[in-house]
Design a protein around this motif. Structure first.
Motif, PDB file in Angstrom:
ATOM      1  N   ALA A 188       0.815  -1.218   0.000  1.00  0.00           N
ATOM      2  CA  ALA A 188       0.000   0.000   0.000  1.00  0.00           C
ATOM      3  C   ALA A 188       0.848   1.267   0.000  1.00  0.00           C
ATOM      4  O   ALA A 188       0.299   2.370  -0.098  1.00  0.00           O
ATOM      5  CB  ALA A 188      -0.922  -0.002   1.220  1.00  0.00           C
ATOM      6  N   GLY A 189       2.170   1.129   0.126  1.00  0.00           N
ATOM      7  CA  GLY A 189       3.040   2.297   0.148  1.00  0.00           C
ATOM      8  C   GLY A 189       2.949   3.113   1.415  1.00  0.00           C
ATOM      9  O   GLY A 189       3.252   4.308   1.414  1.00  0.00           O
ATOM     10  N   VAL A 190       2.536   2.477   2.507  1.00  0.00           N
ATOM     11  CA  VAL A 190       2.407   3.175   3.790  1.00  0.00           C
ATOM     12  C   VAL A 190       3.736   3.133   4.525  1.00  0.00           C
ATOM     13  O   VAL A 190       4.332   2.069   4.709  1.00  0.00           O
ATOM     14  CB  VAL A 190       1.298   2.535   4.644  1.00  0.00           C
ATOM     15  N   THR A 191       4.205   4.303   4.953  1.00  0.00           N
ATOM     16  CA  THR A 191       5.460   4.427   5.694  1.00  0.00           C
ATOM     17  C   THR A 191       5.261   5.352   6.890  1.00  0.00           C
ATOM     18  O   THR A 191       4.163   5.875   7.111  1.00  0.00           O
ATOM     19  CB  THR A 191       6.568   5.007   4.799  1.00  0.00           C
ATOM     20  N   ALA A 192       6.339   5.589   7.611  1.00  0.00           N
ATOM     21  CA  ALA A 192       6.278   6.516   8.741  1.00  0.00           C
ATOM     22  C   ALA A 192       5.909   7.921   8.280  1.00  0.00           C
ATOM     23  O   ALA A 192       5.358   8.712   9.055  1.00  0.00           O
ATOM     24  CB  ALA A 192       7.618   6.539   9.470  1.00  0.00           C
ATOM     25  N   ALA A 193       6.180   8.223   7.015  1.00  0.00           N
ATOM     26  CA  ALA A 193       5.883   9.566   6.491  1.00  0.00           C
ATOM     27  C   ALA A 193       4.431   9.726   6.075  1.00  0.00           C
ATOM     28  O   ALA A 193       3.996  10.845   5.779  1.00  0.00           O
ATOM     29  CB  ALA A 193       6.792   9.862   5.298  1.00  0.00           C
ATOM     30  N   THR A 194       3.670   8.628   6.041  1.00  0.00           N
ATOM     31  CA  THR A 194       2.266   8.709   5.627  1.00  0.00           C
ATOM     32  C   THR A 194       1.460   9.420   6.713  1.00  0.00           C
ATOM     33  O   THR A 194       1.434   8.979   7.865  1.00  0.00           O
ATOM     34  CB  THR A 194       1.690   7.303   5.400  1.00  0.00           C
TER      35      THR A 194
ATOM     36  N   ILE B  24      -3.691   6.365  12.054  1.00  0.00           N
ATOM     37  CA  ILE B  24      -2.740   5.266  11.940  1.00  0.00           C
ATOM     38  C   ILE B  24      -2.082   5.111  13.301  1.00  0.00           C
ATOM     39  O   ILE B  24      -1.448   6.052  13.801  1.00  0.00           O
ATOM     40  CB  ILE B  24      -1.662   5.561  10.878  1.00  0.00           C
ATOM     41  N   LEU B  25      -2.221   3.959  13.918  1.00  0.00           N
ATOM     42  CA  LEU B  25      -1.524   3.745  15.185  1.00  0.00           C
ATOM     43  C   LEU B  25      -0.039   3.547  14.894  1.00  0.00           C
ATOM     44  O   LEU B  25       0.335   2.890  13.912  1.00  0.00           O
ATOM     45  CB  LEU B  25      -2.105   2.545  15.925  1.00  0.00           C
ATOM     46  N   ARG B  26       0.807   4.114  15.746  1.00  0.00           N
ATOM     47  CA  ARG B  26       2.251   4.121  15.491  1.00  0.00           C
ATOM     48  C   ARG B  26       3.008   3.687  16.740  1.00  0.00           C
ATOM     49  O   ARG B  26       2.516   3.827  17.868  1.00  0.00           O
ATOM     50  CB  ARG B  26       2.703   5.526  15.065  1.00  0.00           C
ATOM     51  N   ASP B  27       4.253   3.211  16.502  1.00  0.00           N
ATOM     52  CA  ASP B  27       5.109   2.874  17.635  1.00  0.00           C
ATOM     53  C   ASP B  27       5.830   4.123  18.117  1.00  0.00           C
ATOM     54  O   ASP B  27       5.607   5.233  17.618  1.00  0.00           O
ATOM     55  CB  ASP B  27       6.083   1.755  17.263  1.00  0.00           C
ATOM     56  N   ALA B  28       6.716   3.951  19.091  1.00  0.00           N
ATOM     57  CA  ALA B  28       7.388   5.102  19.696  1.00  0.00           C
ATOM     58  C   ALA B  28       8.242   5.871  18.693  1.00  0.00           C
ATOM     59  O   ALA B  28       8.518   7.058  18.894  1.00  0.00           O
ATOM     60  CB  ALA B  28       8.244   4.634  20.872  1.00  0.00           C
ATOM     61  N   SER B  29       8.659   5.216  17.606  1.00  0.00           N
ATOM     62  CA  SER B  29       9.485   5.876  16.594  1.00  0.00           C
ATOM     63  C   SER B  29       8.659   6.502  15.473  1.00  0.00           C
ATOM     64  O   SER B  29       9.232   7.072  14.535  1.00  0.00           O
ATOM     65  CB  SER B  29      10.463   4.858  15.985  1.00  0.00           C
TER      66      SER B  29
END
Length: 517
Positions: free
Chosen positions: A146-152, A160-165
């Protein structure tokens, strides 16, 4: 068709001609007047007006029947095991789809992360919907596809749930799910049609004669029409058009579709005010009691809902809006009132789940219909008060308060979020207990319905919610011959046994579309 009516010790019969009820009366009299009629003996049963589920997802059910069933998994490990078994039979790089996980059933009640799923299935994209459809879990292969990254960024109305980074952890809530959805290969029309038919057959097997489908897309509507043309579609379908700009433009210009093949009606639209309580996306007036920094998600603004409601009114369409949190409910009321809602519009609030005390009177005054799911209460009661606290819970799943306020109540299940079986809902409405009898006396028992009220919510008031009270919802001459026929006397069984009701026949327009015999 002869058999016992709701009245005890009476042998009644229903005369059906050309798909409609001609007469209802003593069986001997009906037999004398129509000696050549085909007779179906249903002695020892209860004949109900054809039950309607006023909020159930037709294609969603068909998809769930064709993907990994995660309902009831008591741990994340169990979810992974079910997915791994399906992946072992998949083609290389095939997407593995599933639905039904609920972290509230697991120890710790924490949202899952992609890591354990990656460790078990790394060579297939995996996309698993939460049970309520308002969150999904993707593995890393799916996020890469899907092309989903930390920058999305988080989309409007989603998270979007995210980790500490800051990296996506794997869970996508409400509108964020579209980031993954758009990467999933679309089913062929033949596959979609097969799933729709399988769902409709499952619905008929459970005694339902009609559903209200909240938010169907063009492909699903087309599949239903083809199945009707082929005389394969067993039930009636009152469809709500999804909140899609192109679809709304086309339908508002085209106008209502009433009784296509006597099976399909399209005269309403489905909007979303907010998300769901289980994934903390329901929009609240004050923060969650168990998540003080979070008040939920605005899926549609008041301005957008007002604009669509105005256009719908001008085109003669009903508006039915998903609202679960008290802020979500209030936003819907505000938008309807700003659009000039009138009683004859029969606008609806779907779920009407957590409601501020002062808003019940507003809904009654505006003649807005509440479309509610009894089994949501008995599924959510283990954790719902944690979400909203001891005061707000008093206005949650409040069927009795709604009725006493003068609000018309259409009842339903929201399948595949809950089971299709309408007797599960009738049981939940009457007892407010799970099927093991917990809690003793019922959860907030002051909100219970009587059996007659529960059945009315699945019959007469569901018909009213679809502008069909002149043709459906009761058994009387001139109305469509839609019946749900169950074994025994439903009105004399103990309340604790209601969910065990067995369907003998489902009859739509005088045609037996399901028989257990």
């Amino acid at each position: 068709m002869s058999g016992s009516d709701q009245a005890p010790h009476a042998n009644y019969a229903i005369d059906v001609t050309d798909g409609r009820v001609v007469a209802v009366g003593p069986a001997d009299q009906i037999r004398r007047e129509h000696p050549s009629a085909r007779v179906i003996d249903v002695t020892g049963t209860t004949i109900l007006p054809g039950l309607t589920d006023a909020h159930g997802h037709l294609y969603g059910l068909g998809l769930s029947l064709d993907t990994v069933d995660l309902v009831g998994a008591s741990t994340y490990d169990e979810v992974i095991a079910r997915v791994k078994e399906r992946a072992s039979r998949a083609q290389p790089n095939e997407w593995i789809l599933g639905r039904g996980w609920d972290q509230n059933r697991w120890p710790g009640k924490q949202f899952p992360t992609a890591g354990p799923l990656d460790a078990a299935i790394s060579d297939h994209p995996v996309w698993l919907r939460r049970i309520d459809g308002h969150a999904g879990l993707a593995n890393s292969a799916a996020m890469r596809a899907a092309g989903v990254t930390a920058a999305t960024p988080d989309p409007s109305g989603g998270r979007i749930l995210r980790d500490a980074s800051g990296n996506p952890s794997g869970v996508f809530i409400d509108e964020a799910q579209e980031l993954i959805d758009r990467a999933v290969p679309a089913p062929s029309f033949a596959l979609r049609k097969a799933r729709v038919l399988a769902a409709a057959q499952k619905i008929a097997e459970n005694g339902l004669t009609e559903i209200h489908d909240p938010g169907a897309d063009d492909e699903t509507i087309h599949a239903v029409q083809e199945l009707i043309d082929e005389k394969k579609f067993p039930i009636r379908d009152y469809t709500m058009v999804s909140d899609n700009a192109r679809a709304l433009d086309e339908w508002f210009a085209r106008g209502k579709l009433i009784g296509y093949g006597s099976r399909l009606t399209v005269r309403s639209v489905k909007l979303y005010a907010d998300g769901a309580l289980g994934s903390r996306g329901a929009l609240l007036l004050a923060p969650y009691s168990d998540d003080p920094g979070n008040s939920g998600l605005v899926v549609s603004t008041v301005q957008h809902m007002t604009e669509v409601a105005r256009r719908a009114r001008a085109a003669g369409f009903q508006v039915n809006t998903h609202a679960i949190g008290d802020r979500g409910v209030r936003n819907v009321i505000d938008s309807y009132e700003a659009a000039g809602v009138m009683p004859q519009d029969r606008f609806r609030i779907e779920h009407f789940q957590v409601v501020a005390p002062s808003d019940f009177a507003r809904v009654a005054r505006d003649a807005i219909i509440a479309s509610m799911q009894p089994t949501h209460a008995t599924s959510d009661m283990y954790w719902a008060e944690d979400r909203v606290g001891p005061e707000r819970i008093k206005g949650a799943y409040a069927w009795r308060t709604a009725l006493n306020s003068g609000i018309r109540l259409a009842l339903d299940s929201d399948f595949p979020v809950e089971f299709v079986n309408p007797f599960f809902g009738i049981y939940a409405a009457v007892t407010r207990q799970d099927q093991k009898g917990w809690p003793s006396g019922g959860w907030y028992p002051d909100q219970k319905l009587t059996l007659a009220e529960a059945i009315r919510g699945f019959t007469k008031d569901a018909a009213y919610a679809a502008f069909e009270e002149e043709s459906r919802g009761t058994i009387e001459p001139g109305k469509l011959a839609d019946f749900t026929i169950v074994e025994g006397d439903l009105y004399s069984v103990p309340q604790s046994e209601l969910f065990k009701a067995k369907v003998r026949y489902t009859v739509v327009g005088g045609e037996i579309v399901y028989s257990s015999r």
